[in-house]
Scaffold this motif. Structure first.
Motif, PDB file in Angstrom:
ATOM      1  N   ASP A   1      21.251  45.772 101.165  1.00 20.89           N
ATOM      2  CA  ASP A   1      20.089  45.060 100.652  1.00 20.89           C
ATOM      3  C   ASP A   1      19.345  44.422 101.811  1.00 20.89           C
ATOM      4  O   ASP A   1      19.952  43.778 102.663  1.00 20.89           O
ATOM      5  N   ASN A   2      18.052  44.577 101.825  1.00 16.61           N
ATOM      6  CA  ASN A   2      17.224  43.970 102.867  1.00 16.61           C
ATOM      7  C   ASN A   2      16.353  42.866 102.296  1.00 16.61           C
ATOM      8  O   ASN A   2      15.366  42.483 102.907  1.00 16.61           O
ATOM      9  N   ASP A   3      16.714  42.361 101.122  1.00 13.65           N
ATOM     10  CA  ASP A   3      15.883  41.379 100.444  1.00 13.65           C
ATOM     11  C   ASP A   3      15.706  40.086 101.229  1.00 13.65           C
ATOM     12  O   ASP A   3      14.670  39.460 101.174  1.00 13.65           O
ATOM     13  N   ASP A   4      16.732  39.685 101.966  1.00 19.46           N
ATOM     14  CA  ASP A   4      16.688  38.410 102.665  1.00 19.46           C
ATOM     15  C   ASP A   4      16.966  38.629 104.152  1.00 19.46           C
ATOM     16  O   ASP A   4      18.096  38.640 104.588  1.00 19.46           O
ATOM     17  N   GLN A   5      15.918  38.792 104.939  1.00 10.48           N
ATOM     18  CA  GLN A   5      16.052  39.024 106.376  1.00 10.48           C
ATOM     19  C   GLN A   5      16.846  37.912 107.053  1.00 10.48           C
ATOM     20  O   GLN A   5      17.633  38.162 107.945  1.00 10.48           O
ATOM     21  N   ASP A   6      16.657  36.671 106.630  1.00  9.07           N
ATOM     22  CA  ASP A   6      17.351  35.550 107.256  1.00  9.07           C
ATOM     23  C   ASP A   6      18.857  35.653 107.085  1.00  9.07           C
ATOM     24  O   ASP A   6      19.615  35.303 107.979  1.00  9.07           O
ATOM     25  N   GLU A   7      19.307  36.148 105.921  1.00  6.48           N
ATOM     26  CA  GLU A   7      20.745  36.254 105.685  1.00  6.48           C
ATOM     27  C   GLU A   7      21.386  37.189 106.700  1.00  6.48           C
ATOM     28  O   GLU A   7      22.509  36.976 107.131  1.00  6.48           O
ATOM     29  N   TRP A   8      20.670  38.233 107.102  1.00  2.81           N
ATOM     30  CA  TRP A   8      21.217  39.186 108.077  1.00  2.81           C
ATOM     31  C   TRP A   8      21.405  38.525 109.427  1.00  2.81           C
ATOM     32  O   TRP A   8      22.241  38.936 110.213  1.00  2.81           O
ATOM     33  N   GLN A   9      20.619  37.505 109.714  1.00  6.06           N
ATOM     34  CA  GLN A   9      20.713  36.857 111.017  1.00  6.06           C
ATOM     35  C   GLN A   9      21.643  35.660 111.006  1.00  6.06           C
ATOM     36  O   GLN A   9      22.140  35.272 112.049  1.00  6.06           O
ATOM     37  N   THR A  10      21.896  35.085 109.822  1.00  3.97           N
ATOM     38  CA  THR A  10      22.640  33.833 109.805  1.00  3.97           C
ATOM     39  C   THR A  10      23.918  33.853 108.986  1.00  3.97           C
ATOM     40  O   THR A  10      24.717  32.951 109.101  1.00  3.97           O
TER      41      THR A  10
ATOM     42  N   THR B   1      31.831  37.398 106.773  1.00  2.00           N
ATOM     43  CA  THR B   1      32.601  37.644 105.557  1.00  2.00           C
ATOM     44  C   THR B   1      31.700  38.039 104.395  1.00  2.00           C
ATOM     45  O   THR B   1      32.168  38.180 103.275  1.00  2.00           O
ATOM     46  N   SER B   2      30.414  38.223 104.650  1.00  2.00           N
ATOM     47  CA  SER B   2      29.508  38.633 103.592  1.00  2.00           C
ATOM     48  C   SER B   2      30.018  39.916 102.939  1.00  2.00           C
ATOM     49  O   SER B   2      30.464  40.825 103.588  1.00  2.00           O
ATOM     50  N   ARG B   3      29.912  39.991 101.623  1.00  2.00           N
ATOM     51  CA  ARG B   3      30.403  41.158 100.893  1.00  2.00           C
ATOM     52  C   ARG B   3      29.280  41.794 100.068  1.00  2.00           C
ATOM     53  O   ARG B   3      29.479  42.256  98.972  1.00  2.00           O
ATOM     54  N   ARG B   4      28.065  41.794 100.591  1.00  2.00           N
ATOM     55  CA  ARG B   4      26.934  42.355  99.864  1.00  2.00           C
ATOM     56  C   ARG B   4      27.083  43.857  99.743  1.00  2.00           C
ATOM     57  O   ARG B   4      27.565  44.518 100.630  1.00  2.00           O
ATOM     58  N   THR B   5      26.622  44.384  98.626  1.00  2.00           N
ATOM     59  CA  THR B   5      26.660  45.827  98.426  1.00  2.00           C
ATOM     60  C   THR B   5      25.313  46.305  97.925  1.00  2.00           C
ATOM     61  O   THR B   5      24.502  45.523  97.465  1.00  2.00           O
ATOM     62  N   ALA B   6      25.115  47.575  98.013  1.00  2.00           N
ATOM     63  CA  ALA B   6      23.912  48.193  97.474  1.00  2.00           C
ATOM     64  C   ALA B   6      24.343  49.410  96.676  1.00  2.00           C
ATOM     65  O   ALA B   6      25.232  50.137  97.080  1.00  2.00           O
ATOM     66  N   THR B   7      23.708  49.602  95.539  1.00  2.00           N
ATOM     67  CA  THR B   7      24.035  50.771  94.728  1.00  2.00           C
ATOM     68  C   THR B   7      22.737  51.381  94.227  1.00  2.00           C
ATOM     69  O   THR B   7      22.393  51.246  93.073  1.00  2.00           O
ATOM     70  N   ARG B   8      22.033  52.052  95.109  1.00  2.00           N
ATOM     71  CA  ARG B   8      20.749  52.625  94.744  1.00  2.00           C
ATOM     72  C   ARG B   8      20.826  54.096  94.394  1.00  2.00           C
ATOM     73  O   ARG B   8      19.976  54.608  93.726  1.00  2.00           O
ATOM     74  N   ARG B   9      21.807  54.808  94.920  1.00  2.00           N
ATOM     75  CA  ARG B   9      21.907  56.240  94.695  1.00  2.00           C
ATOM     76  C   ARG B   9      23.313  56.579  94.235  1.00  2.00           C
ATOM     77  O   ARG B   9      24.255  55.869  94.547  1.00  2.00           O
ATOM     78  N   PRO B  10      23.480  57.695  93.512  1.00  2.00           N
ATOM     79  CA  PRO B  10      24.839  58.067  93.101  1.00  2.00           C
ATOM     80  C   PRO B  10      25.713  58.397  94.302  1.00  2.00           C
ATOM     81  O   PRO B  10      25.229  58.852  95.322  1.00  2.00           O
ATOM     82  N   THR B  11      27.008  58.176  94.154  1.00  2.00           N
ATOM     83  CA  THR B  11      27.954  58.379  95.250  1.00  2.00           C
ATOM     84  C   THR B  11      28.179  59.856  95.520  1.00  2.00           C
ATOM     85  O   THR B  11      28.335  60.642  94.614  1.00  2.00           O
ATOM     86  N   GLN B  12      28.191  60.213  96.812  1.00  2.00           N
ATOM     87  CA  GLN B  12      28.582  61.546  97.247  1.00  2.00           C
ATOM     88  C   GLN B  12      29.990  61.432  97.780  1.00  2.00           C
ATOM     89  O   GLN B  12      30.305  60.525  98.527  1.00  2.00           O
ATOM     90  N   GLN B  13      30.851  62.342  97.419  1.00  2.00           N
ATOM     91  CA  GLN B  13      32.217  62.334  97.914  1.00  2.00           C
ATOM     92  C   GLN B  13      32.306  63.203  99.154  1.00  2.00           C
ATOM     93  O   GLN B  13      31.723  64.265  99.203  1.00  2.00           O
TER      94      GLN B  13
END
Length: 163
Positions: free
Chosen positions: A124-133, A137-149
């Motif tokens: 997720d790129n919603d919060d640029q500041d979070e990426w810098q600060t 231990t951040s556990r953010r995930t993104a689920t925009r596309r189906p999983t490829q095995q």
């Protein structure tokens, strides 16, 4: 700026993609899911991506650099000595393309074991500041596309030879 999240169990590492053809190919293939293999202080896993060596491909990488191993169509992340490393280096068995740089501490990979599932997703790129600060231990995930095995690397060599 393109960012990914690499996750296996409780380990989550955010990374920033570089402007390379390999980064483009991996980005287009997301999400990627595979079974981890290890080789010394390296984790690697097969991808649905094939990519030739880039002009700046190399055998020795720096801690935090995320590479693609064309010989195995695999992502390789070194976080310390491999069985063929010289003192103080991270050495793969053959040249790899560096395509991303970890934002979080790759030493977390000490807690990842062969056979565990690992995934690479668009972060997720919603919060640029979070990426810098935010803490590592951040556990953010993104689920925009189906999983490829992706199948586990099969080099035909049970000794764990890796990129």
């Amino acid at each position: 700026m393109r960012r990914i999240l690499i996750r296996s169990g409780d380990v989550a590492i955010r990374a920033r993609l570089l402007a390379t053809p390999t980064a483009d190919r991996i980005w287009e293939a997301l999400p990627i899911s595979a079974s981890v293999q290890t080789w010394g202080r390296e984790v690697y896993f097969r991808t649905p991506v094939s990519q030739d060596l880039e002009p700046d491909a190399r055998v020795v990488v720096s801690k935090g650099e995320i590479a693609f191993w064309p010989d195995g169509d695999a992502i390789a992340i070194g976080f310390g000595a491999t069985p063929i490393a010289k003192r103080g280096e991270i050495r793969f068995t053959s040249k790899c393309n560096v395509w991303a740089v970890a934002i979080d501490d790759v030493d977390q990979l000490k807690g990842v074991y062969p056979g565990e599932q690992i995934s690479v997703v668009e972060a997720d790129n919603d919060d640029q500041d979070e990426w810098q600060t935010s803490p590592s231990t951040s556990r953010r995930t993104a689920t925009r596309r189906p999983t490829q095995q992706a199948a586990m690397c099969s080099s035909g060599d049970e000794s764990g030879s890796a990129g």
